[in-house]
Write a protein that holds these residues in place. Sequence first.
Motif, PDB file in Angstrom:
ATOM      1  N   GLY A  39     -23.314 -43.376  48.571  1.00 39.75           N
ATOM      2  CA  GLY A  39     -22.188 -43.999  47.856  1.00 39.75           C
ATOM      3  C   GLY A  39     -22.485 -45.327  48.805  1.00 39.75           C
ATOM      4  N   HIS A  40     -21.742 -46.455  47.550  1.00 44.36           N
ATOM      5  CA  HIS A  40     -22.350 -47.564  48.381  1.00 44.36           C
ATOM      6  C   HIS A  40     -21.178 -48.322  47.704  1.00 44.36           C
ATOM      7  CE1 HIS A  40     -26.401 -47.183  47.917  1.00 44.36           C
ATOM      8  NE2 HIS A  40     -26.717 -46.619  46.869  1.00 44.36           N
ATOM      9  N   THR A  41     -20.444 -49.417  48.774  1.00 48.64           N
ATOM     10  CA  THR A  41     -19.737 -50.552  48.375  1.00 48.64           C
ATOM     11  C   THR A  41     -19.749 -51.886  48.555  1.00 48.64           C
ATOM     12  OG1 THR A  41     -19.302 -50.641  50.803  1.00 48.64           O
ATOM     13  CG2 THR A  41     -18.277 -48.173  50.493  1.00 48.64           C
ATOM     14  N   GLY A  90     -18.168 -45.606  51.745  1.00 53.82           N
ATOM     15  CA  GLY A  90     -18.663 -44.708  50.802  1.00 53.82           C
ATOM     16  C   GLY A  90     -18.712 -43.566  51.173  1.00 53.82           C
ATOM     17  N   MET A  91     -19.068 -42.728  52.086  1.00 53.07           N
ATOM     18  CA  MET A  91     -18.928 -41.655  52.167  1.00 53.07           C
ATOM     19  C   MET A  91     -18.503 -40.617  52.117  1.00 53.07           C
ATOM     20  SD  MET A  91     -20.796 -38.597  53.325  1.00 53.07           S
ATOM     21  CE  MET A  91     -22.248 -39.571  54.870  1.00 53.07           C
ATOM     22  N   THR A 117     -25.146 -35.559  50.749  1.00 51.73           N
ATOM     23  CA  THR A 117     -24.568 -36.649  50.303  1.00 51.73           C
ATOM     24  C   THR A 117     -24.668 -38.181  51.533  1.00 51.73           C
ATOM     25  OG1 THR A 117     -22.225 -36.095  51.633  1.00 51.73           O
ATOM     26  CG2 THR A 117     -22.652 -35.203  49.611  1.00 51.73           C
ATOM     27  N   SER A 175     -24.371 -41.948  53.024  1.00 54.80           N
ATOM     28  CA  SER A 175     -23.254 -43.349  52.287  1.00 54.80           C
ATOM     29  C   SER A 175     -24.388 -44.225  53.124  1.00 54.80           C
ATOM     30  CB  SER A 175     -22.506 -43.451  52.947  1.00 54.80           C
ATOM     31  OG  SER A 175     -21.003 -44.780  52.780  1.00 54.80           O
TER      32      SER A 175
END
Length: 288
Positions: A222-224, A237-238, A259, A261
């Motif tokens: 996950g990216h933000t 993100g996680m 998973t 982040s």
Amino acid sequence: MRFLAFLLFAAFVLFAIFARWFFICDILNLCEEPPVEVVAPPRLQNLQLTENDSVLLSGYDQFAFATGVDQPDLNANNEQFLDTIAQMMAADSTKSLEITGRYTLQEKDVMAGFYENMGLARAATIRDLMTARGVAEDRISLKHATTADSLLQEPLLFAFMQKDLPSEYATASYSFTNMTYSDANFPSNSAIFEPGEAFRNYADSVKVYMELHPEKSIRIVGHTDNVDTEKYNLKLGMRRAESAKEYLENLGITAVIKTESKGETEHVASNDTPEGRQENRRVNFIIE
């Protein structure tokens, strides 16, 4: 009397012609409309290959795409342009190619396969043409952009990048085993995963692939953007990666899914614009 008889005869003939047309065309539907010839606008001859501020190739025909179609109508000049780029890359292994595919505002909701927009689909098609010419896929990166030109006269941009040159931006990946999806699959500031058609197509293909390759695993990252604190973005993100994992598991994928982040640390575009921030809000699916 003769003139009146003539008028009556002429009226009868006209009525007979109309009646015949109505019976054949309107009732039997046997009349075909003549085909309307669509004349495509002439191609601009201003396609370039750039590198930083330098223009390495210029004066080539622009590629042509029909509306809502990701396959180009190639001509000999287009083929020559791609051949020349492939030869240049074969001669210099330090160069990588960045292809930007454009799409019109009218094509905003049109998707092709498991790509999120028509621009990416078009760039991916050109990437396939380059790999067919011997260029390794990992030397080609894809980008996308909208254009206000409804005629799409300049659908592609080509630029050389130094393959191993450090950059402030990470690179988003768009291949089957390393695919990126934007925040369009999440409501604003939410971790609830609501996949669109493009991702659903991709997930169905991944399910089949993982059944054929049970030794493989999936990593979701996950990216933000950089709005809010770094700590908050790392958690967001996680949460998004975990939500995407849950979707794949509910689909019936039994492979190991990990998973993680990166939060805001690996941005692919500037966070100074809404468009850049949207590119940075993304989830990466990696088959390992």
